[in-house]
Motif scaffolding. Structure first.
Motif, short mmCIF file in Angstrom:
data_model
loop_
_atom_site.label_atom_id
_atom_site.label_comp_id
_atom_site.label_asym_id
_atom_site.label_seq_id
_atom_site.Cartn_x
_atom_site.Cartn_y
_atom_site.Cartn_z
N CYS A 155 -2.13 -23.80 -14.54
CA CYS A 155 -2.45 -22.10 -15.00
C CYS A 155 -1.77 -21.12 -14.13
O CYS A 155 -1.19 -21.28 -13.05
CB CYS A 155 -4.02 -21.86 -14.25
SG CYS A 155 -5.37 -22.69 -15.02
N HIS A 156 -1.32 -20.26 -14.92
CA HIS A 156 -0.43 -19.24 -14.56
C HIS A 156 -1.15 -17.88 -14.99
O HIS A 156 -2.42 -17.80 -15.76
CB HIS A 156 0.97 -19.09 -15.07
CG HIS A 156 1.77 -20.35 -14.85
ND1 HIS A 156 2.69 -20.44 -13.58
CD2 HIS A 156 1.89 -21.25 -15.61
CE1 HIS A 156 3.04 -21.69 -13.64
NE2 HIS A 156 2.53 -22.26 -14.88
N SER A 157 -0.75 -16.54 -14.63
CA SER A 157 -1.29 -15.24 -14.81
C SER A 157 -0.18 -14.32 -15.15
O SER A 157 0.75 -14.02 -14.26
CB SER A 157 -2.08 -15.02 -13.93
OG SER A 157 -2.81 -13.65 -14.56
N GLN A 190 4.34 -9.93 -11.86
CA GLN A 190 4.47 -11.06 -10.83
C GLN A 190 3.47 -12.08 -11.66
O GLN A 190 2.24 -11.67 -11.95
CB GLN A 190 4.01 -10.56 -9.60
CG GLN A 190 3.39 -11.65 -8.61
CD GLN A 190 4.37 -12.27 -8.02
OE1 GLN A 190 5.29 -11.96 -7.22
NE2 GLN A 190 4.37 -13.73 -8.02
N CYS A 191 3.74 -13.40 -11.43
CA CYS A 191 2.72 -14.30 -11.80
C CYS A 191 1.22 -14.01 -10.84
O CYS A 191 1.72 -14.19 -9.71
CB CYS A 191 3.12 -15.73 -11.45
SG CYS A 191 1.66 -17.02 -12.01
N ALA A 192 0.05 -13.94 -11.43
CA ALA A 192 -1.03 -13.63 -10.61
C ALA A 192 -2.00 -14.72 -10.35
O ALA A 192 -3.16 -14.40 -10.03
CB ALA A 192 -1.58 -12.52 -11.05
N GLU A 193 -1.57 -15.91 -10.51
CA GLU A 193 -2.69 -17.07 -10.36
C GLU A 193 -1.72 -18.15 -9.60
O GLU A 193 -0.81 -18.66 -10.04
CB GLU A 193 -2.90 -17.44 -11.72
CG GLU A 193 -3.79 -18.80 -11.58
CD GLU A 193 -5.17 -18.64 -11.71
OE1 GLU A 193 -5.66 -17.58 -12.18
OE2 GLU A 193 -5.87 -19.51 -10.92
N TYR A 194 -2.50 -18.48 -8.51
CA TYR A 194 -1.51 -19.55 -7.60
C TYR A 194 -1.36 -20.87 -8.40
O TYR A 194 -2.14 -21.35 -9.22
CB TYR A 194 -2.21 -19.84 -6.49
CG TYR A 194 -1.52 -20.88 -5.63
CD1 TYR A 194 -0.39 -20.59 -4.73
CD2 TYR A 194 -1.86 -22.14 -5.52
CE1 TYR A 194 0.43 -21.20 -4.12
CE2 TYR A 194 -1.05 -23.14 -4.77
CZ TYR A 194 0.07 -22.44 -4.10
OH TYR A 194 1.00 -23.38 -3.34
N CYS A 195 0.08 -21.19 -8.50
CA CYS A 195 0.42 -22.13 -9.34
C CYS A 195 1.31 -23.02 -8.48
O CYS A 195 1.95 -23.96 -9.09
CB CYS A 195 1.26 -21.75 -10.66
SG CYS A 195 2.34 -20.60 -10.19
N GLY A 196 1.47 -23.24 -7.38
CA GLY A 196 2.20 -24.22 -6.85
C GLY A 196 3.15 -23.51 -5.69
O GLY A 196 2.98 -22.18 -5.64
N GLU A 198 6.20 -22.36 -5.62
CA GLU A 198 7.13 -21.14 -6.09
C GLU A 198 6.05 -20.00 -6.66
O GLU A 198 6.80 -19.17 -7.39
CB GLU A 198 8.37 -21.38 -6.69
CG GLU A 198 9.50 -21.93 -5.55
CD GLU A 198 9.75 -20.84 -4.61
OE1 GLU A 198 9.89 -19.72 -4.92
OE2 GLU A 198 10.21 -21.35 -3.58
N HIS A 199 5.00 -20.00 -6.48
CA HIS A 199 4.25 -19.06 -7.33
C HIS A 199 4.83 -17.53 -7.03
O HIS A 199 4.80 -16.80 -7.69
CB HIS A 199 2.66 -18.98 -6.84
CG HIS A 199 1.90 -17.96 -6.98
ND1 HIS A 199 1.49 -17.42 -8.24
CD2 HIS A 199 1.41 -17.04 -6.03
CE1 HIS A 199 0.71 -16.60 -7.86
NE2 HIS A 199 0.59 -16.32 -6.83
N ALA A 200 5.06 -17.43 -5.65
CA ALA A 200 5.38 -15.98 -5.15
C ALA A 200 6.87 -15.75 -6.02
O ALA A 200 7.08 -14.56 -5.84
CB ALA A 200 5.39 -15.90 -3.72
N GLY A 201 7.68 -16.80 -6.39
CA GLY A 201 8.95 -16.46 -6.65
C GLY A 201 8.82 -16.64 -8.20
O GLY A 201 9.96 -16.95 -8.98
N MET A 202 7.78 -16.54 -8.86
CA MET A 202 7.78 -16.45 -10.41
C MET A 202 7.53 -15.07 -10.61
O MET A 202 6.44 -14.42 -11.43
CB MET A 202 6.62 -17.32 -11.00
CG MET A 202 6.42 -17.54 -12.11
SD MET A 202 5.18 -18.83 -12.59
CE MET A 202 5.08 -18.97 -14.37
N LEU A 203 8.80 -14.20 -10.66
CA LEU A 203 8.51 -12.64 -11.17
C LEU A 203 8.63 -12.78 -12.63
O LEU A 203 9.47 -13.15 -13.33
CB LEU A 203 9.57 -12.07 -10.09
CG LEU A 203 9.64 -12.54 -8.71
CD1 LEU A 203 10.90 -11.73 -7.94
CD2 LEU A 203 8.16 -12.11 -8.05
CU1 CUA Z 1 2.68 -19.20 -12.14
CU2 CUA Z 1 1.83 -18.35 -10.01
#
Ligand code: CUA
Length: 320
Positions: A155-157, A190-196, A198-203
């Motif tokens: 899941c991503h957001s 920004q991706c707004a759902e924790y996805c692993g 590099e979640h914070a690096g999914m801009l």
């Molecule tokens: Cu994709 Cu968090």
């Protein structure tokens, strides 16, 4: 989100302010009554030491403190339902003569894939990554952007606060969101759902272009990769190494789809899903050791020698 540039983002801001104002007002009333009671009924020297009157069960008080919050919740429910109605939209069928853009967005660990499907009622064949270009609306023509959101793994957001609310990308289903924007410019998200890792690096980077700029961008991006004779060696390295397993260069035999499409890599401003600028130096660092820039990312260090890295950088930098 407090500076919306799209109707759905404005509706969400309106609701947010309303809830903040209501909550602050309720907190202020409750605290004021509390402070008043503390002062008014505090123990004083002149008071007798007997207990105050003990009240057990009072119908008027209990009805009041049940009805008041019930009423607040009911009003909020109605307003939320109205905002939901404004923000959600059924996805129309692309039709000749419309001015809408339809893009399929696929979330990957940890980058975004964009498949352009229709614009102005015409079908498109364009896949790109990480930087989304869309046309601006103007007073005559409304150009709505419809996104179909899917996921290749977890899941991503999708969240670009100035354009729309968060919409999740969930494996095995397709969600939708839309926006419409009149101010050309760059909108960050920004991706707004924790996805692993590099979640914070999914801009997210959304470029809203003037319609003629968007049209030019679209035509250019649909071209195959540039073929430049003097960068032949770089292209040979690309084809000989494992790059081709994951990346696609339209018009060549590199047909990988696991990683981002690189057909027009040099036309993007950033690399690695928005975390570094797209410069030859950064590209070299990225090719040498992606893990030092984006730890956990699925691009391996290929262990190429300097000569190969240099020719790859030269070649990829020509892919405007
Ligand atoms: Cu994709 Cu968090």
């Amino acid at each position: 989100m407090f500076d919306p540039a799209s109707p759905s983002a404005s509706a969400i801001r309106g609701l947010t302010w309303l809830v903040i104002v209501l909550a602050v007002a309720i907190a202020a009333i409750v605290e004021a009554i509390l402070v008043y009671s503390l002062l008014r009924f505090r123990r004083t020297a002149s008071a007798d030491s007997s207990e105050p009157a003990q009240v057990y069960g009072s119908d008027p008080i209990e009805i009041a403190w049940t009805a008041a919050p019930g009423l607040v919740v009911f009003v909020l429910l109605l307003i939320v339902a109205r905002t939901e109605w404004e923000v959600r939209a059924e996805v129309p069928e692309p039709a000749p003569g419309d001015h809408d853009l339809f893009v399929r967005v696929v979330g990957h660990q940890w980058w975004w894939e964009y498949e352009y499907e229709f614009y102005n009622g015409q079908s498109l064949r364009l896949v790109t990554a990480n930087e989304l270009h869309v046309p601006a609306s103007d007073t005559e023509v409304q150009r709505t952007v419809h996104l179909t959101l899917e996921s290749a793994d977890v899941c991503h957001s999708f969240w670009v606060p100035r354009l729309a609310g968060k919409t999740d990308l969930i494996p095995g289903r397709a969600n939708h969101t839309w926006f419409e924007c009149r101010e050309p410019g760059l909108y960050l998200g920004q991706c707004a759902e924790y996805c692993g890792t590099e979640h914070a690096g999914m801009l997210l980077r959304v470029y809203v272009d003037a319609p003629q700029d968007f049209q030019a961008w679209l035509e250019h991006q649909q071209q195959p990769s540039a073929e430049i004779a003097e960068e032949r060696t770089g292209q040979d390295v690309f084809m000989a190494e494992t790059c081709v397993n994951c990346h696609r260069l339209k018009g060549t035999r590199a047909e990988g789809t696991f990683g981002p499409d690189l057909t027009h890599l040099a036309s993007r401003r950033t690399l690695a899903s928005g975390i570094i600028d797209n410069t030859p130096d950064n590209l070299r660092r990225w090719l040498r050791d992606p893990q030092s820039i984006k730890p956990g990312c699925l691009m391996p260090a290929l262990g190429l020698n300097n000569r190969k890295v240099d020719s790859l950088v030269r070649y990829l930098s020509t892919l405007e």
